[in-house]
Scaffold this motif. Sequence first.
Motif, PDB file in Angstrom:
ATOM      1  N   ARG A  35      33.264  -8.793  12.103  1.00 29.60           N
ATOM      2  CA  ARG A  35      33.886  -9.051  13.408  1.00 29.60           C
ATOM      3  C   ARG A  35      33.007  -9.849  14.368  1.00 29.60           C
ATOM      4  NH1 ARG A  35      33.191  -5.621  17.937  1.00 29.60           N
ATOM      5  NH2 ARG A  35      31.807  -3.873  17.581  1.00 29.60           N
ATOM      6  N   ASP A  83      32.919  -1.716   3.959  1.00 27.82           N
ATOM      7  CA  ASP A  83      33.732  -1.040   4.976  1.00 27.82           C
ATOM      8  C   ASP A  83      33.620   0.479   4.790  1.00 27.82           C
ATOM      9  OD1 ASP A  83      35.668  -0.166   6.759  1.00 27.82           O
ATOM     10  OD2 ASP A  83      37.150  -1.638   6.127  1.00 27.82           O
ATOM     11  N   TYR A 100      31.761  -3.427   9.430  1.00 30.63           N
ATOM     12  CA  TYR A 100      32.487  -2.151   9.497  1.00 30.63           C
ATOM     13  C   TYR A 100      31.851  -1.003   8.728  1.00 30.63           C
ATOM     14  CZ  TYR A 100      35.805  -5.476  11.356  1.00 30.63           C
ATOM     15  OH  TYR A 100      36.382  -6.483  12.094  1.00 30.63           O
TER      16      TYR A 100
END
Length: 188
Positions: A7, A43, A65
Amino acid sequence: MRIIGGRLKGLRLNPPKNLPVRPTTDLAKEALFNILQNQIDLDGIKVLDLFSGTGNLALEFASRYAESVMAIDRSIHCVNYLKDAARQHGLTQIKTFKADVFKYLEIETDQYDLIFADPPYDLSRIPEIPKIVFDKNLLLPGGLLIVEHQSMQNLGNHPNFTEQRRYGHSSFSFFTMESGDEGAESGE
């Protein structure tokens, strides 16, 4: 230094010049994360970042993440920089701890999906890191330990060693925690 995925991809990091660090180069970091993306799902993993320095890798894992990232460094200036960067970018899963890594490992009891260690290259105790991690059972089944070190150093004599990848003067040595009896049942 920049974040290369997740992100915060493209975010430039500008740590103070006076930090006592030798950050992993962007080229080596890109290669490392290309390898990791083909081996594990980043993740939701639990990461322990030893000798975290600027937090370059802790921030990268959080951007991708990771569920939690525990970053350990003995420099209060590095710890404070990483704390501020994590807070500034809303990376609440990063926790920092100021400590000598070897003293920290003596008391650590949590288990992690991935442990990354980037010690000073002149540190004589680098070969002890895999021994301590596996003796203390700090990796979850299927977990991965990665130690960054000088390419001329060989850490391949540990029983959990799987491979060494060289990137110029730097190398990553990979060690895995077997998943227990799962491989035996499937005939692997």
